[in-house]
Enzyme design. Sequence first.
Site, short mmCIF file in Angstrom:
data_model
loop_
_atom_site.label_atom_id
_atom_site.label_comp_id
_atom_site.label_asym_id
_atom_site.label_seq_id
_atom_site.Cartn_x
_atom_site.Cartn_y
_atom_site.Cartn_z
N LYS A 53 51.08 19.78 3.48
CA LYS A 53 51.54 19.43 4.83
C LYS A 53 52.15 20.59 5.63
O LYS A 53 52.87 20.38 6.59
CB LYS A 53 52.53 18.25 4.83
N HIS A 114 46.69 23.87 -2.96
CA HIS A 114 48.14 23.70 -2.83
C HIS A 114 48.86 24.25 -4.05
O HIS A 114 50.08 24.06 -4.20
CB HIS A 114 48.50 22.21 -2.68
N SER A 144 56.68 15.43 7.11
CA SER A 144 55.23 15.28 7.19
C SER A 144 54.67 14.75 5.86
O SER A 144 53.79 13.89 5.84
CB SER A 144 54.61 16.64 7.54
P1 A3P Z 1 52.78 16.27 11.03
O1 A3P Z 1 52.74 15.26 9.94
O2 A3P Z 1 54.15 16.82 11.25
O3 A3P Z 1 52.15 15.81 12.29
P2 A3P Z 1 48.16 19.82 6.25
O4 A3P Z 1 46.90 20.12 6.98
O5 A3P Z 1 48.69 20.96 5.45
O6 A3P Z 1 48.03 18.55 5.49
O7 A3P Z 1 49.30 19.62 7.35
C1 A3P Z 1 49.29 18.50 8.20
C2 A3P Z 1 50.33 18.72 9.27
O8 A3P Z 1 49.84 19.73 10.18
C3 A3P Z 1 50.56 17.45 10.09
O9 A3P Z 1 51.90 17.53 10.56
C4 A3P Z 1 49.56 17.67 11.22
O10 A3P Z 1 49.79 16.90 12.36
C5 A3P Z 1 49.76 19.16 11.48
N1 A3P Z 1 48.64 19.74 12.22
C6 A3P Z 1 47.33 19.70 11.92
N2 A3P Z 1 46.61 20.31 12.87
C7 A3P Z 1 47.48 20.76 13.80
C8 A3P Z 1 47.35 21.47 15.03
N3 A3P Z 1 46.17 21.84 15.50
N4 A3P Z 1 48.47 21.76 15.71
C9 A3P Z 1 49.70 21.40 15.24
N5 A3P Z 1 49.89 20.72 14.08
C10 A3P Z 1 48.79 20.40 13.36
#
Ligand code: A3P
Length: 301
Positions: A53, A114, A144
Amino acid sequence: MANNDQTKPELRTRSSLKEIQGIPLLEPIVTNWDRVEKFKAFPEDLLIATYPKAGTTWTQEIVDLILNHGDADQARRAPTHVRMPFLEMTAPNPTLSGITQLEKMGPPRVIKTHLPIQLVPKTFWDAGCKIIYVARNAKDNVVSYFHFDRMNLVQPEPGPWPQYLHKFMKGQLGWGSWYEHVKGYWRERENKPILYLFFEDMKKDPAKEIRRISEFLGQNTSDQLIDNIMQMTTFAAMRENPMANYSTIPETIFDRQASEFLRKGEVGDWKNHFSSQENKVFEEHYNTMMADVDIPFCFSV
Ligand code: A3P
């Protein structure tokens, strides 16, 4: 939430956690660990490593667009997890594992992991592969992760927020301690081919971070192309892109009534979750855990 259907999807059995070298991982990953250990990397492979996340999917999309010179159709050829497989993931179905997919792909492959640095298979270091590491401030990261564990029915049941926060602080969530994770890659970033990025920098100045990624990948990307990639990888654009928003994952795995995968994408959402008492306890613990290192994390922008 857009979905008005109140019928809960059929619940999958959530995985439990087992350990590899003291790091808790989903039980199917541990069962199939020998495949991760035996994995063979090509020198041209790129690894995108994060604590869960921290902005993995966002970084993957940026990388794929850079490598495809901003060709949006090419970047929409398949969903994220097919274009850039998840190395260690074998749940929920081992036959669809990241490694099974990777074995069918030729170099250069973009690979998600991860794993904390000590569990990254040796082959990546032997082959001299480049690694992009993305770190996100601990408070937003745990928020998150909490919402993700509510919606991902393969992950262990998150339980109530206060207990979840406690488990995060103790390093008891999947992939272990956030503190050790961010420190592990930080300490090696000058000895190994690691580009260390921060989610918060990507929010503050995406063009700058996209350029850094492009240069790290040895790509000559024009300012115009950087700008195009920035537009294609905003939160709003990715949320609408079915090849980047995980909407192809069935509801039996991702319960979108619980939370969206692209949920908020902000810096500072932790303020809506931490009570003042939780924040106080967290900060005391954080300062102890991070006392031996000076990583410039930012908790609001
Ligand atoms: P939130 O849960 O705070 O919204 P991962 O890809 O490592 O699983 O991380 C997911 C997190 O990155 C989520 O955070 C998601 O919304 C955020 N995320 C994914 N794409 C994004 C983007 N283009 N801009 C900002 N945040 C992004």
